[in-house]
Write an enzyme that holds these catalytic residues in place. Structure first.
Site, PDB file in Angstrom:
ATOM      1  N   GLY A 286       0.858  -1.183   0.000  1.00  0.00           N
ATOM      2  CA  GLY A 286       0.000   0.000   0.000  1.00  0.00           C
ATOM      3  C   GLY A 286       0.890   1.226   0.000  1.00  0.00           C
ATOM      4  NE  ARG A 287      -1.833   6.366  -1.054  1.00  0.00           N
ATOM      5  CZ  ARG A 287      -2.195   7.189  -0.064  1.00  0.00           C
ATOM      6  NH1 ARG A 287      -1.350   8.032   0.453  1.00  0.00           N
ATOM      7  NH2 ARG A 287      -3.434   7.183   0.386  1.00  0.00           N
TER       8      ARG A 287
ATOM      9  CD  GLU B   1       3.955   7.177  -0.024  1.00  0.00           C
ATOM     10  OE1 GLU B   1       4.286   6.782  -1.158  1.00  0.00           O
ATOM     11  OE2 GLU B   1       3.083   8.030   0.161  1.00  0.00           O
TER      12      GLU B   1
ATOM     13  CB  CYS C 214       2.762  -4.866  -2.701  1.00  0.00           C
ATOM     14  SG  CYS C 214       2.018  -3.874  -4.009  1.00  0.00           S
ATOM     15  CG  HIS C 215       4.152  -0.061  -3.084  1.00  0.00           C
ATOM     16  ND1 HIS C 215       3.123  -0.641  -3.781  1.00  0.00           N
ATOM     17  CD2 HIS C 215       4.616   0.960  -3.853  1.00  0.00           C
ATOM     18  CE1 HIS C 215       2.962  -0.005  -4.927  1.00  0.00           C
ATOM     19  NE2 HIS C 215       3.860   0.966  -5.003  1.00  0.00           N
TER      20      HIS C 215
ATOM     21  CE1 TYR D  77       1.953  -3.254  -9.188  1.00  0.00           C
ATOM     22  CE2 TYR D  77       2.903  -1.083  -8.867  1.00  0.00           C
ATOM     23  CZ  TYR D  77       2.007  -1.910  -9.503  1.00  0.00           C
ATOM     24  OH  TYR D  77       1.178  -1.412 -10.470  1.00  0.00           O
TER      25      TYR D  77
END
Length: 185
Positions: A87-88, A91, A117-118, A138
């Site tokens: 997801g975000r 970050e 993923c992220h 990802y």
């Protein structure tokens, strides 16, 4: 002596819904203690990333999920494994001062780490642990993987040593199967 396995899940607001809920419930189904940690102990907003014809994924609000503890209160030595959803959230949670200590412990102790993923963005804070390794993420995170000194695997699921890495939420069945194999070894 503790018999039940205990797994830590690091998350924050904008964590991908499937990538936190699927592992969380799968661990509970196995009778394990699954603990969600976030920058603060609160209800986290999840997001739904989907592939709907755009050149990139779309994002919609998802369900809420409760964080059980804060990063500051995590004692990683109490856990048998670590899952990093995407997801975000990755970050910005990677900026938290406690994340390198927490994540680094699992690599130093050779405990299972699942990164999907992220989540590769979180691993950037322990880049020295990834140098010379191979993992997937990802595709948009390929530059992050390579900047850590790791080799990017094009496979959507990749296992090397104590690290299980997955491309995105469609890979969750294999991701959790491989993570649980390491955890139960």
């Amino acid at each position: 002596m503790r018999m039940t396995k205990k797994v830590l899940i690091l998350a924050g607001d904008a964590v991908e819904a499937l990538e936190i809920y699927y592992p969380y419930y799968r661990l509970l189904e196995e009778g394990m203690d699954a603990v969600i940690a976030a920058p603060t102990k609160k209800a986290l907003n999840t997001v739904v990333h989907d592939f709907t014809g755009w050149d990139t994924y779309t994002e919609k609000p998802g369900y809420l999920i409760q964080a059980h503890t804060s990063f500051a209160d995590v004692r990683p030595e109490e856990f048998d494994g670590l899952i990093l959803p995407g997801g975000r959230a990755p970050e910005y949670i990677r900026l938290n001062e406690h994340v390198p200590r927490i994540v680094g412990h699992f690599f130093d102790a050779h405990k299972p780490v699942g990164a999907i993923c992220h989540a590769a963005q979180v691993l950037e804070v322990v880049r020295e642990k990834l140098q010379g390794r191979t993992m997937t993420a990802y595709i948009a995170c390929k530059p992050s993987v390579e900047a850590m000194g790791a080799k990017y695997a094009s496979e959507t699921l990749y296992v090397e040593g104590n690290l299980v890495s997955g491309h995105a939420w469609p890979d969750l069945p294999g991701f959790m199967r491989e993570f649980l194999k390491l955890l139960n070894a």
